[in-house]
Design an enzyme around this catalytic site. Structure first.
Site, PDB file in Angstrom:
ATOM      1  CG  ASP A 144      -2.160  -0.766   1.047  1.00  0.00           C
ATOM      2  OD1 ASP A 144      -2.415  -1.201  -0.088  1.00  0.00           O
ATOM      3  OD2 ASP A 144      -2.903  -0.939   2.033  1.00  0.00           O
ATOM      4  CE  LYS A 176      -7.233   0.140  -1.826  1.00  0.00           C
ATOM      5  NZ  LYS A 176      -7.913  -0.388  -0.680  1.00  0.00           N
ATOM      6  CG  MET A 178      -8.764   7.250   6.665  1.00  0.00           C
ATOM      7  SD  MET A 178      -9.604   5.786   6.057  1.00  0.00           S
ATOM      8  CE  MET A 178     -10.093   4.988   7.567  1.00  0.00           C
TER       9      MET A 178
HETATM   10  C1  LIG Z   1      -6.833   3.400   5.498  1.00  0.00           C
HETATM   11  S1  LIG Z   1      -6.408   3.929   7.115  1.00  0.00           S
HETATM   12  C2  LIG Z   1      -5.242   2.688   7.541  1.00  0.00           C
HETATM   13  C3  LIG Z   1      -5.038   2.546   9.024  1.00  0.00           C
HETATM   14  C4  LIG Z   1      -4.001   1.496   9.357  1.00  0.00           C
HETATM   15  N1  LIG Z   1      -4.476   0.175   9.011  1.00  0.00           N
HETATM   16  C5  LIG Z   1      -3.611   1.540  10.833  1.00  0.00           C
HETATM   17  O1  LIG Z   1      -3.880   0.573  11.566  1.00  0.00           O
HETATM   18  O2  LIG Z   1      -3.020   2.537  11.257  1.00  0.00           O
HETATM   19  C6  LIG Z   1      -5.396   5.312   6.739  1.00  0.00           C
HETATM   20  C7  LIG Z   1      -5.448   6.374   7.846  1.00  0.00           C
HETATM   21  O3  LIG Z   1      -4.700   5.944   8.963  1.00  0.00           O
HETATM   22  C8  LIG Z   1      -4.101   7.059   9.596  1.00  0.00           C
HETATM   23  N2  LIG Z   1      -2.640   6.902   9.530  1.00  0.00           N
HETATM   24  C9  LIG Z   1      -1.965   5.862   9.029  1.00  0.00           C
HETATM   25  N3  LIG Z   1      -0.638   6.027   9.197  1.00  0.00           N
HETATM   26  C10 LIG Z   1      -0.489   7.216   9.815  1.00  0.00           C
HETATM   27  C11 LIG Z   1       0.639   7.960  10.277  1.00  0.00           C
HETATM   28  N4  LIG Z   1       1.884   7.504  10.125  1.00  0.00           N
HETATM   29  N5  LIG Z   1       0.419   9.149  10.879  1.00  0.00           N
HETATM   30  C12 LIG Z   1      -0.841   9.624  11.061  1.00  0.00           C
HETATM   31  N6  LIG Z   1      -1.933   8.960  10.654  1.00  0.00           N
HETATM   32  C13 LIG Z   1      -1.771   7.780  10.051  1.00  0.00           C
HETATM   33  C14 LIG Z   1      -4.559   8.305   8.830  1.00  0.00           C
HETATM   34  O4  LIG Z   1      -5.727   8.781   9.445  1.00  0.00           O
HETATM   35  C15 LIG Z   1      -4.837   7.709   7.469  1.00  0.00           C
HETATM   36  O5  LIG Z   1      -5.726   8.517   6.733  1.00  0.00           O
END
Ligand SMILES: C[S@@+](CC[C@H](N)C(=O)[O-])C[C@H]1O[C@@H](n2cnc3c(N)ncnc32)[C@H](O)[C@@H]1O
Length: 253
Positions: free
Chosen positions: A35, A57, A171
């Site tokens: 991803d 994505k 998100m």
């Molecule tokens: C599709 S979700 C995936 C979440 C992921 N599976 C998790 O457990 O963190 C994507 C969202 O996760 C959050 N996110 C993921 N990585 C991040 C990071 N390094 N810093 C801040 N937010 C993060 C944001 O809100 C982003 O829009």
């Protein structure tokens, strides 16, 4: 003989936050389907000669539709490969990992998991803001601030607007004004502190301290973009008092 798929959580960005199991599985794979949120430092840990397939994505820009991702995983496993399906954070938290696993298992492909540190946990430790704290928050709720295909955000505002809970919004950048309004309408005070963390645990980490009634404006003027998380609740008041990030920074030089 059919291969198998490892559904791997890569954590929020810092390679040190991967589990040993995640690393082992990544290094056993001869195909890596990854991803957008997987950092280059983590991707580069793949086995020599492994084939890399990006299916990233971006918000509002689905380069590879989910159905096609499912098919790619199935095709590669049926070709006898060991496939690493590498996802940011944890594969089973807002990650569609369970949809991919269900599809593969329905087609007779074995799936094994490696849990990952979800963005909320990573951001909590990098900023030093606890998600629970005696006297401030007795529970934590993770919620998505985004709906599929831009459907209306119909969250249960009453349940979310709990002053004794830490609310973590994933998100949420595009809808943060609507989210703040929904919470305040259910009597969460406008003075409730909020911490927004962008790119948590990476060298590009950014932080914004705000309050509920100023959040939409502050996010707009800050230019914060996805991936960003929001911590909403009294625990954010500990941010200045407990500068854990500075302690970690000193520890790492
Ligand atoms: C599709 S979700 C995936 C979440 C992921 N599976 C998790 O457990 O963190 C994507 C969202 O996760 C959050 N996110 C993921 N990585 C991040 C990071 N390094 N810093 C801040 N937010 C993060 C944001 O809100 C982003 O829009």
């Amino acid at each position: 003989m059919s291969g198998k798929v490892f559904l791997i959580g890569a954590g929020p960005g810092d390679p040190e936050l991967m589990t040993l199991r995640a690393l082992r599985m990544l290094q056993e794979a001869d195909v890596v389907v990854y991803d957008r949120l997987v950092s280059a430092d983590i991707l580069n840990l793949h086995a020599e000669g492994a084939r890399l397939i990006p299916v990233g994505k971006a918000p509002k820009c689905h380069t590879v539709p989910q159905d096609r991702i499912n098919e790619i995983l199935l095709e590669e496993a049926r070709a006898g490969h060991t496939v690493a399906r590498l996802k940011g954070g944890d594969p089973l938290i807002f990650g569609r990992g369970s949809e991919e696993a269900a599809y593969l298992m329905a087609h007779g492909v074995a799936v094994e998991y490696a849990p990952g540190i979800t963005a909320a946990q990573g951001a909590s430790c990098s900023t030093g803001v606890p998600l629970t704290h005696r006297g401030l928050a007795t529970s934590v709720q993770y919620v998505t601030g985004h709906r599929q295909a831009d459907k209306v955000l119909d969250l249960d505002w009453k349940r979310l607007a709990d002053p004794d809970t830490t609310l973590v919004v994933y998100m949420g950048v595009a809808n943060i004004g609507q989210i703040a309004m929904g919470l305040m309408t259910e009597n969460l005070p406008g003075s409730t502190p909020v911490l927004a963390i962008g790119n948590a645990t990476t060298p590009d980490e950014r932080r914004l301290v705000s309050r509920l009634d100023q959040l939409a404006n502050d996010v707009r003027t800050s230019g914060l973009k996805a991936p960003t998380l929001f911590f909403i609740g009294k625990v954010v008041s500990l941010y200045a008092e407990q500068p854990m990030a500075d302690i970690l920074e000193r520890a790492h030089g």
